[in-house]
Design a protein around this motif. Sequence first.
Motif, PDB file in Angstrom:
ATOM      1  N   PRO A   1       0.551  -1.277  -0.081  1.00 44.17           N
ATOM      2  CA  PRO A   1       0.065   0.097   0.502  1.00 44.17           C
ATOM      3  C   PRO A   1       1.190   1.286   0.188  1.00 44.17           C
ATOM      4  CG  PRO A   1      -0.850  -1.349   1.565  1.00 44.17           C
ATOM      5  CD  PRO A   1       0.537  -2.293   1.449  1.00 44.17           C
ATOM      6  N   GLY A   2       0.181   2.327  -0.398  1.00 47.00           N
ATOM      7  CA  GLY A   2       0.841   3.271  -0.774  1.00 47.00           C
ATOM      8  C   GLY A   2       1.878   4.057  -1.973  1.00 47.00           C
ATOM      9  N   THR A   3       2.375   2.850  -2.850  1.00 50.04           N
ATOM     10  CA  THR A   3       2.609   2.659  -3.696  1.00 50.04           C
ATOM     11  C   THR A   3       2.549   2.342  -5.850  1.00 50.04           C
ATOM     12  OG1 THR A   3       2.853   0.100  -4.393  1.00 50.04           O
ATOM     13  CG2 THR A   3       4.881   1.234  -3.011  1.00 50.04           C
ATOM     14  N   ALA A   4       1.646   2.944  -5.241  1.00 46.63           N
ATOM     15  CA  ALA A   4       0.449   3.345  -6.683  1.00 46.63           C
ATOM     16  C   ALA A   4       1.379   4.950  -7.438  1.00 46.63           C
ATOM     17  CB  ALA A   4      -1.190   3.480  -6.450  1.00 46.63           C
ATOM     18  N   PRO A   5       1.475   5.081  -8.571  1.00 38.38           N
ATOM     19  CA  PRO A   5       2.231   5.828  -9.341  1.00 38.38           C
ATOM     20  C   PRO A   5       1.755   7.232  -9.574  1.00 38.38           C
ATOM     21  CG  PRO A   5       2.145   4.490 -10.332  1.00 38.38           C
ATOM     22  CD  PRO A   5       1.548   3.555  -9.148  1.00 38.38           C
ATOM     23  N   THR A   6       0.028   6.752  -9.520  1.00 32.21           N
ATOM     24  CA  THR A   6      -0.325   7.835 -10.475  1.00 32.21           C
ATOM     25  C   THR A   6      -2.402   7.984  -9.701  1.00 32.21           C
ATOM     26  OG1 THR A   6      -1.304   6.673 -12.131  1.00 32.21           O
ATOM     27  CG2 THR A   6       0.359   8.253 -12.041  1.00 32.21           C
ATOM     28  N   ALA A   7      -2.792   8.945  -9.793  1.00 33.60           N
ATOM     29  CA  ALA A   7      -3.971   8.834  -9.034  1.00 33.60           C
ATOM     30  C   ALA A   7      -4.766   7.750  -9.913  1.00 33.60           C
ATOM     31  CB  ALA A   7      -4.794  10.127  -8.982  1.00 33.60           C
TER      32      ALA A   7
ATOM     33  N   ALA B   1      -4.244   4.937 -10.698  1.00 35.41           N
ATOM     34  CA  ALA B   1      -3.261   3.800 -10.783  1.00 35.41           C
ATOM     35  C   ALA B   1      -3.884   3.559  -9.260  1.00 35.41           C
ATOM     36  CB  ALA B   1      -1.549   3.540 -10.615  1.00 35.41           C
ATOM     37  N   LEU B   2      -4.173   3.829  -8.261  1.00 36.27           N
ATOM     38  CA  LEU B   2      -4.134   4.814  -7.216  1.00 36.27           C
ATOM     39  C   LEU B   2      -6.301   3.940  -7.059  1.00 36.27           C
ATOM     40  CD1 LEU B   2      -4.199   4.044  -4.026  1.00 36.27           C
ATOM     41  CD2 LEU B   2      -4.658   6.515  -3.759  1.00 36.27           C
ATOM     42  N   MET B   3      -7.160   4.490  -7.948  1.00 35.60           N
ATOM     43  CA  MET B   3      -8.409   3.924  -8.445  1.00 35.60           C
ATOM     44  C   MET B   3      -8.938   2.782  -8.964  1.00 35.60           C
ATOM     45  SD  MET B   3     -11.125   5.069  -8.965  1.00 35.60           S
ATOM     46  CE  MET B   3     -11.553   3.691  -9.668  1.00 35.60           C
ATOM     47  N   ARG B   4      -7.493   2.196  -9.791  1.00 34.51           N
ATOM     48  CA  ARG B   4      -7.737   1.052 -10.502  1.00 34.51           C
ATOM     49  C   ARG B   4      -7.660   0.051  -9.292  1.00 34.51           C
ATOM     50  NH1 ARG B   4      -8.488   0.216 -15.723  1.00 34.51           N
ATOM     51  NH2 ARG B   4      -8.140   1.792 -17.176  1.00 34.51           N
ATOM     52  N   SER B   5      -6.688  -0.133  -8.494  1.00 34.30           N
ATOM     53  CA  SER B   5      -6.440  -0.244  -7.129  1.00 34.30           C
ATOM     54  C   SER B   5      -6.850  -0.481  -5.468  1.00 34.30           C
ATOM     55  CB  SER B   5      -4.886  -0.378  -7.155  1.00 34.30           C
ATOM     56  OG  SER B   5      -5.025   0.586  -6.459  1.00 34.30           O
ATOM     57  N   ARG B   6      -8.074   0.663  -5.914  1.00 31.58           N
ATOM     58  CA  ARG B   6      -9.058   0.563  -5.506  1.00 31.58           C
ATOM     59  C   ARG B   6      -9.940   0.028  -5.806  1.00 31.58           C
ATOM     60  NH1 ARG B   6      -9.424   3.847  -1.015  1.00 31.58           N
ATOM     61  NH2 ARG B   6     -11.419   4.372  -1.742  1.00 31.58           N
ATOM     62  N   TYR B   7     -10.319  -0.198  -6.792  1.00 29.74           N
ATOM     63  CA  TYR B   7     -11.567  -0.821  -7.722  1.00 29.74           C
ATOM     64  C   TYR B   7     -11.186  -2.208  -7.292  1.00 29.74           C
ATOM     65  CZ  TYR B   7     -14.790  -2.930 -10.850  1.00 29.74           C
ATOM     66  OH  TYR B   7     -15.833  -4.198 -10.930  1.00 29.74           O
ATOM     67  N   SER B   8     -10.179  -3.101  -7.303  1.00 27.46           N
ATOM     68  CA  SER B   8      -9.636  -3.635  -7.472  1.00 27.46           C
ATOM     69  C   SER B   8     -10.019  -4.673  -6.099  1.00 27.46           C
ATOM     70  CB  SER B   8      -8.970  -4.378  -8.459  1.00 27.46           C
ATOM     71  OG  SER B   8      -8.397  -4.252  -9.886  1.00 27.46           O
ATOM     72  N   ALA B   9      -9.628  -3.652  -4.703  1.00 29.88           N
ATOM     73  CA  ALA B   9      -9.878  -4.289  -4.083  1.00 29.88           C
ATOM     74  C   ALA B   9     -10.976  -4.640  -3.361  1.00 29.88           C
ATOM     75  CB  ALA B   9      -9.348  -2.836  -2.914  1.00 29.88           C
ATOM     76  N   PHE B  10     -11.455  -3.372  -3.599  1.00 24.29           N
ATOM     77  CA  PHE B  10     -13.504  -3.815  -3.593  1.00 24.29           C
ATOM     78  C   PHE B  10     -13.873  -4.887  -4.186  1.00 24.29           C
ATOM     79  CE2 PHE B  10     -13.986   0.870  -2.894  1.00 24.29           C
ATOM     80  CZ  PHE B  10     -14.104   0.835  -1.831  1.00 24.29           C
ATOM     81  N   ALA B  11     -13.751  -5.224  -5.126  1.00 21.91           N
ATOM     82  CA  ALA B  11     -13.754  -6.799  -6.454  1.00 21.91           C
ATOM     83  C   ALA B  11     -13.199  -7.738  -5.863  1.00 21.91           C
ATOM     84  CB  ALA B  11     -12.817  -6.572  -7.369  1.00 21.91           C
ATOM     85  N   LEU B  12     -12.197  -7.777  -4.894  1.00 21.68           N
ATOM     86  CA  LEU B  12     -11.876  -8.818  -4.239  1.00 21.68           C
ATOM     87  C   LEU B  12     -11.764  -8.817  -2.286  1.00 21.68           C
ATOM     88  CD1 LEU B  12      -8.282  -8.720  -6.323  1.00 21.68           C
ATOM     89  CD2 LEU B  12     -10.176 -10.402  -6.958  1.00 21.68           C
TER      90      LEU B  12
ATOM     91  N   ILE C   1       0.470  12.507  -0.495  1.00 19.47           N
ATOM     92  CA  ILE C   1       0.807  12.792   0.784  1.00 19.47           C
ATOM     93  C   ILE C   1       1.343  12.481   1.519  1.00 19.47           C
ATOM     94  CG2 ILE C   1       0.021  12.927   3.706  1.00 19.47           C
ATOM     95  CD1 ILE C   1      -2.873  13.052   2.409  1.00 19.47           C
ATOM     96  N   HIS C   2       3.028  12.610   1.596  1.00 24.68           N
ATOM     97  CA  HIS C   2       4.004  11.775   1.799  1.00 24.68           C
ATOM     98  C   HIS C   2       4.805  11.401   0.662  1.00 24.68           C
ATOM     99  CE1 HIS C   2       3.720  14.298   5.525  1.00 24.68           C
ATOM    100  NE2 HIS C   2       3.326  13.876   6.024  1.00 24.68           N
ATOM    101  N   GLN C   3       4.319  12.034  -0.481  1.00 23.81           N
ATOM    102  CA  GLN C   3       5.041  10.699  -2.165  1.00 23.81           C
ATOM    103  C   GLN C   3       4.312   9.188  -2.294  1.00 23.81           C
ATOM    104  OE1 GLN C   3       7.046  11.466  -4.252  1.00 23.81           O
ATOM    105  NE2 GLN C   3       7.734  14.018  -2.372  1.00 23.81           N
ATOM    106  N   SER C   4       2.820   9.001  -1.286  1.00 23.68           N
ATOM    107  CA  SER C   4       2.294   8.532  -1.306  1.00 23.68           C
ATOM    108  C   SER C   4       0.225   8.395  -2.011  1.00 23.68           C
ATOM    109  CB  SER C   4       1.979   7.536  -0.828  1.00 23.68           C
ATOM    110  OG  SER C   4       2.960   6.838  -0.474  1.00 23.68           O
ATOM    111  N   TRP C   5      -0.568   8.318  -3.012  1.00 22.42           N
ATOM    112  CA  TRP C   5      -1.361   8.886  -2.913  1.00 22.42           C
ATOM    113  C   TRP C   5      -2.093   8.512  -2.013  1.00 22.42           C
ATOM    114  CZ3 TRP C   5      -2.364  12.714  -6.126  1.00 22.42           C
ATOM    115  CH2 TRP C   5      -1.338  13.331  -7.712  1.00 22.42           C
TER     116      TRP C   5
END
Length: 167
Positions: free
Chosen positions: A26-32, A34-45, A121-125
Amino acid sequence: MPAPNNCPCGTALPYEMCCAMYHNNPGTAPTAEALMRSRYSAFALKNFRYVQQTQQLEDASEQTEKDISESNDHTQWIKLEILETLEGNEKDKTGMVSFCAHFKEGKHIGRLSERSLFKKIHQSWYYISGEHEVQGNTPLIKPASMNIGRNDPCHCGSNKKFKKCCG
């Protein structure tokens, strides 16, 4: 829930080469986006811990992993469509992602449309806030990549046949 072959976020990449990298760190998504997609996948899983770890809600409310689970545990996320991304690149401090997410709850299908705001925030989205609208009983528009047979494994990763799951 077992990891699906293709990532739920819709990139057509294997899960392990897509959102799993961010879920495991967590905290390594390079763009907003990428974070959005990873959050969607987290909801899906149903990885609600990741969802909770990647948000700093603007209204300062504390939303626990249990809160997120209780409000999303019966939702099956089917498909993500990114509509627009403004800023949110590696060098930006803020970003906005508009998307539609198709879902199923019981025998009902619907669509969540949202305009999500992200902040670095502190280099993490982090997800900060969003304006959303939920529409019920919407038709599910499937892309050509989702053309699967009734007896094929479901694309959502449930390990059920498509006809017994999202079909």
